[in-house]
Write a protein that holds these residues in place. Sequence first.
Motif, short mmCIF file in Angstrom:
data_model
loop_
_atom_site.label_atom_id
_atom_site.label_comp_id
_atom_site.label_asym_id
_atom_site.label_seq_id
_atom_site.Cartn_x
_atom_site.Cartn_y
_atom_site.Cartn_z
N SER A 58 0.81 -1.22 0.00
CA SER A 58 0.00 0.00 0.00
C SER A 58 0.84 1.27 0.00
CB SER A 58 -0.93 0.00 1.21
OG SER A 58 -0.17 0.01 2.42
N HIS A 59 2.03 1.22 0.63
CA HIS A 59 2.89 2.41 0.71
C HIS A 59 4.27 1.96 1.15
CE1 HIS A 59 1.64 1.89 4.86
NE2 HIS A 59 2.44 2.85 5.29
N ASP A 60 5.20 2.90 1.20
CA ASP A 60 6.59 2.51 1.37
C ASP A 60 7.09 2.57 2.81
OD1 ASP A 60 6.59 5.27 1.56
OD2 ASP A 60 8.34 5.58 0.28
N HIS A 61 6.22 2.60 3.81
CA HIS A 61 6.70 2.53 5.19
C HIS A 61 7.23 1.12 5.49
CE1 HIS A 61 4.40 6.26 6.87
NE2 HIS A 61 5.61 6.55 6.45
N TYR A 62 8.28 1.10 6.32
CA TYR A 62 8.97 -0.15 6.63
C TYR A 62 8.04 -1.26 7.09
CZ TYR A 62 11.15 -3.19 10.12
OH TYR A 62 11.50 -4.27 10.90
N ASP A 63 7.07 -0.92 7.96
CA ASP A 63 6.23 -1.97 8.54
C ASP A 63 5.13 -2.46 7.58
OD1 ASP A 63 5.31 0.70 9.03
OD2 ASP A 63 3.78 -0.08 10.39
N HIS A 64 5.15 -1.96 6.33
CA HIS A 64 4.22 -2.42 5.29
C HIS A 64 4.95 -2.87 4.04
CE1 HIS A 64 0.49 -0.80 7.23
NE2 HIS A 64 1.43 -0.17 7.91
N CYS A 65 6.22 -2.57 3.97
CA CYS A 65 6.98 -2.70 2.72
C CYS A 65 8.35 -3.30 3.03
CB CYS A 65 7.11 -1.30 2.09
SG CYS A 65 7.84 -1.27 0.45
N ARG A 121 -5.11 7.56 2.12
CA ARG A 121 -4.33 8.73 2.53
C ARG A 121 -3.61 8.37 3.82
NH1 ARG A 121 -7.75 13.80 2.96
NH2 ARG A 121 -7.83 13.51 0.70
N HIS A 122 -2.42 8.92 4.00
CA HIS A 122 -1.57 8.53 5.13
C HIS A 122 -0.50 9.61 5.28
CE1 HIS A 122 0.24 5.72 7.91
NE2 HIS A 122 1.28 5.46 7.17
N GLY A 123 0.47 9.40 6.13
CA GLY A 123 1.57 10.35 6.26
C GLY A 123 2.39 10.45 4.99
N GLY A 142 -4.77 -1.35 4.20
CA GLY A 142 -3.42 -0.91 4.58
C GLY A 142 -3.42 -0.24 5.94
N ASP A 143 -2.86 0.98 6.00
CA ASP A 143 -3.02 1.78 7.23
C ASP A 143 -3.50 3.17 6.86
OD1 ASP A 143 -0.72 2.96 6.29
OD2 ASP A 143 0.44 2.71 8.15
N SER A 144 -4.48 3.19 5.96
CA SER A 144 -4.99 4.45 5.44
C SER A 144 -5.89 5.17 6.46
CB SER A 144 -5.81 4.20 4.17
OG SER A 144 -6.40 5.40 3.70
ZN ZN Z 1 2.43 3.57 7.46
#
Ligand code: ZN
Lengths: 251, 264
Positions: A58-65, A121-123, A142-144
């Motif tokens: 969903s996005h490039d944060h470490y805990d998702h990617c 939408r997220h940080g 994800g963590d949207s």
């Molecule tokens: Zn995140």
Amino acid sequence: MTTPLTVTRIGHSCHLVGFGATRVLTDPWFTTTATYYPGEPVASTVAALGHVDAVVVSHDHYDHCDLDALVDGGFDLGTPLLGPGTVTPIAAAKGFRDVRTIEAWQSEDVGDLTVTATPGRHGVHEVTFVIQAGGRTVFFGGDSLRIPEQDEIPRRFGAIDLALLPTNGLCIRPMNLQQVVMNAEQAAELAAVLRPALAIPHHYAFTSGRLGDRLITKSDRDPRHFAEAAARLAPGVAVRLVTPGTAVRLP
Amino acid sequence: MTTTVPAGSLRPTTTTRTTVDIPPVGAVEITVADRDRSQPFLLLHGGGGVATMAGFADLLAERTHSRVLLPTHPGFGTTPRPDALHAVADLARAYVALLDRLGLADVTVIGNSFGGWLAAEIALLGSPRVSGAVLIDAVGIQVDGHPMADVGAMTRAELAAHSWHDPTRAPAPPPGAAGPGPDLQALAAYSGPSMSDPTLLDRLRELHLPVHVIWGESDRIVDTAHARAYAGALPLARLTILPRTGHLPQLETPEELLGALLDD
Ligand SMILES: [Zn+2]
């Protein structure tokens, strides 16, 4: 005869979703660092995942990617990896050979699967996903944050079998407690809009460590808050709180 | 620099067989799988030795229901110090090796005075076992216009006046404790004559760990300009100034210090 739909949460927002024999891995996370803890058991190593037909990120944060963990764990880098344009170049650089960039309302087919990016939408830049195969439809959040553009999802996709929803309402303390993830109440509102047969919360057990929880992040770690809010706001939606490693079979 | 490790690998479940004796039954062997996800504290004393931290270690453990490790720095309190061990950075590596040996994770490192400097050096080593640091009236940096007090030249009464907001609260020295003992020799060995490292502040600008900087408002050993310099350099810092408190909050205002540590 409908395609069997199963889901096993690995931990955090990482799930293995099965449409019959076709398996999709969401937002991989298999490691920890000094300030990122799953806060729950992680139900599989990369090596133990078995065959995976597609990865969605969903996005490039470490805990998702956590693509380094996939690479280190011997994951098949020929597996199609789908995500927004902030993720796919990273995946390509790490050796994934079949990366597909999809932004909101764009779709890609992988064998029997159709993966559509939906609004998020997220940080940082993030998309959510609708994943379909064999007449079954899964929403992955994800963590949207909860945003109005997500109201369009049921109009485009009709009946949704399963919604995987973040619920911790994560706030970033150094950013004046800016909220970056939907909270339990907002996830229940989204469940009322999507009207899935089953909703499973995720992204709630995570901690930043003892001091990090006081200085960096603030979050709601109780998944019952989602169950309670959904009972109020989305009474037709079944909710199940699922610990990692529990295989859930949808009717 | 961020070190990632497989989930669960820092503290694997350990299974042991233990034999207990319950008369008249006799020996009973029990197999136990032990999972530990507790969040321990590593508490680091300053130049005054381990006694300056022991009471607070009790308080912290009781009130947080946590494991609290309070090492005596090698060379203090008549413990041996290898001749080759004479740098703060090496002592920091020794403590990270201790955490590895004990198999701990999500460790919060708390240090006062010299121990605060040491806590900063431990945080900079990037161990995945250390999740945060608390610097309490830490020495270790140089701040223009705010030199550290020259503690070596002070009488005991002068030292108390500089260390305490209210020197009348300072405990009476134990009888016979006069002159520089082995503790001060060990402190000098680790920290050098300047009790600081001119590179420390710049190195901290890259640290991606949460750090709580807690300072006594009345500290005249290292004044609050040092607190602001530490907090200003650290990317993820919180600064708390304790009123009516000197250089040794854990002795002078321990409840206020504990409250600041645990505030949300
Ligand atoms: Zn995140």
